[in-house]
Design an enzyme around this catalytic site. Sequence first.
Site, PDB file in Angstrom:
ATOM      1  N   SER A  66       9.114  24.375  31.904  1.00 38.25           N
ATOM      2  CA  SER A  66      10.162  23.804  31.055  1.00 38.25           C
ATOM      3  C   SER A  66      10.124  22.297  30.836  1.00 38.25           C
ATOM      4  O   SER A  66      10.910  21.784  30.038  1.00 38.25           O
ATOM      5  CB  SER A  66      11.533  24.167  31.612  1.00 38.25           C
ATOM      6  OG  SER A  66      11.857  25.465  31.218  1.00 38.25           O
ATOM      7  N   LYS A  69      19.274  15.946  31.075  1.00 40.22           N
ATOM      8  CA  LYS A  69      19.353  17.399  30.824  1.00 40.22           C
ATOM      9  C   LYS A  69      20.639  17.923  31.437  1.00 40.22           C
ATOM     10  O   LYS A  69      20.982  17.546  32.572  1.00 40.22           O
ATOM     11  CB  LYS A  69      18.127  18.079  31.451  1.00 40.22           C
ATOM     12  CG  LYS A  69      18.051  19.583  31.200  1.00 40.22           C
ATOM     13  CD  LYS A  69      16.800  20.208  31.827  1.00 40.22           C
ATOM     14  CE  LYS A  69      16.679  21.697  31.494  1.00 40.22           C
ATOM     15  NZ  LYS A  69      15.453  22.318  32.053  1.00 40.22           N
ATOM     16  N   SER A 114      12.701  25.199  28.706  1.00 43.25           N
ATOM     17  CA  SER A 114      14.138  25.106  28.526  1.00 43.25           C
ATOM     18  C   SER A 114      14.626  23.682  28.266  1.00 43.25           C
ATOM     19  O   SER A 114      15.713  23.489  27.751  1.00 43.25           O
ATOM     20  CB  SER A 114      14.851  25.631  29.772  1.00 43.25           C
ATOM     21  OG  SER A 114      14.559  24.797  30.899  1.00 43.25           O
TER      22      SER A 114
HETATM   23  N1  GLN Z   1      10.219  29.948  30.366  1.00 50.08           N
HETATM   24  C1  GLN Z   1      10.299  30.126  31.779  1.00 50.08           C
HETATM   25  C2  GLN Z   1      11.497  30.970  32.122  1.00 50.08           C
HETATM   26  O1  GLN Z   1      12.203  31.307  31.255  1.00 50.08           O
HETATM   27  C3  GLN Z   1      10.353  28.807  32.481  1.00 50.08           C
HETATM   28  C4  GLN Z   1      11.642  28.117  32.332  1.00 50.08           C
HETATM   29  C5  GLN Z   1      11.720  26.867  33.162  1.00 50.08           C
HETATM   30  O2  GLN Z   1      10.714  26.284  33.536  1.00 50.08           O
HETATM   31  N2  GLN Z   1      12.930  26.474  33.485  1.00 50.08           N
HETATM   32  O3  GLN Z   1      11.731  31.284  33.246  1.00 50.08           O
END
Ligand code: GLN
Length: 493
Positions: free
Chosen positions: A182, A78, A158
């Site tokens: 995410s 990632k 994400s």
């Molecule tokens: N969707 C959540 C956010 O936007 C979690 C994102 C994540 O886990 N990095 O904060």
Amino acid sequence: MTALNELTLAEARDGLASKQFSAREIAQAHLDAIEKARALNAYIVATPDRALKMAEVSDAKIAKGEARPLEGLPLGIKDLFATQGVHTTAGSKILEGFEPHYESNVSAQLWRDGAVMLGKLNLDEFAMGSSNETSAYGKTISPWRRQGSDTPLVPGGSSGGSAAAVAAHLCLGATATDTGGSIRQPAAFTGTVGIKPTYGRCSRWGIIAYASSLDQAGPIARTVQDCAILLGSMAGHDPRDTTSVDLPVPDFEAAISRGVKGLTIGIPKEYRVEGMPDEIQRLWDQGAEWLKEAGATIKEISLPHTPYALPAYYIVAPAEASSNLARYDGVRYGLRVPGKDIAGMYENTRAAGFGREVKRRIMIGTYVLSAGYYDAYYVRAQKIRTLIKRDFEAAYASGVDAILTPATPSAAFGIGEMASADPVEMYLNDVFTVTVNMAGLPGIAVPAGLDAQGLPLGLQLIGRPFDEETLFAAAQTIENAAGRISLPKAWWA
Ligand code: GLN
């Protein structure tokens, strides 16, 4: 014979060890697949030269009988993990041109164990999002489609690039991070397995920070076993991250065959949210039934503060993000847009470098931390966080070994379908996952079936702190019962 990129990580490991194919061949098979899958935009950058060089080293090690645990296994990273000498962007324009001089601890441990780097995977900008639609490097498209439809779908976020690449056979496994869901949400959307380990299990050193008290690294892979293998290498104490915990790393792979006999699995009634599709409820009931058939006891439990988790998360996460992202000022990294003086340069750089969602979070975070509102928002959210943690502690104290919930409130949605005027709609995707980050617990998402439109649905198991082993055992039980989801045919190639 199965194409080399379609093997599981465990199968590839065995094939390499028994010299059925070389590390170079399996790396090349993946590089070819990545080349053909440009339409998915899963990789921000592929690193073929590095991959082939690492594969050659692996072949030499295998030939000498010195294979390391992940020798020759091609992985995607990632693009939130700093990789030495390789463009690292966090999906943001503000890091354009940034080539770290250091390697993240997690990726360094994968290379230490012989894995091969294929490239950097797309993500929502600074890991903020649930759909991978906010990357400055373009959206990632899911390899999945609804039956009889060619509407492009999101892979979740994400870690959307990680999940899409794993599902589309563009790597054997990938690193990911999870601040509010995410790892687990994109895994659920793509029929893959993802585990967010206990906070402190993996070092955050060299991972670009979003919300430091919630961020954890973990793997996404095609099977429970593959996740267990990868986590074994990613985890471990690192003195450079003061929140990394000095505990031995268990043999996660061995845990997958433990079964669930004698375990008590909690079903939290507050996770039965309004408007949840019947299909999700049925899948959840089915999951409980599978665990029961395998010898577990199912027990209804209550986690009463669940409804406050999402609102509290959207105070804590932006607060920490606003502070973490203060460092992008045009002086130290990436983009710089000149201005009439230094303050003007900061403003111009941040205005041009950050996307809309990131700016929204910075503004919310700055507001909730401001002198006049700190007690009303931030301090209260931290109190709620404690109450959420106590809910879980009470459940575990009552003899529950793990908790079963749906992973997401719906299957994957179409690109653009949720990018409406109301960002809160997108935030609701994490309703079942953020609680776990707020409490610092481990959680795994495992595919459990398909919806009426042929899209994958996942279940989540939540464990006691540092008891990922029980999660692997229970997730393996679900994988055995559900059967492995067959991944979509390569319409993109
Ligand atoms: N969707 C959540 C956010 O936007 C979690 C994102 C994540 O886990 N990095 O904060």
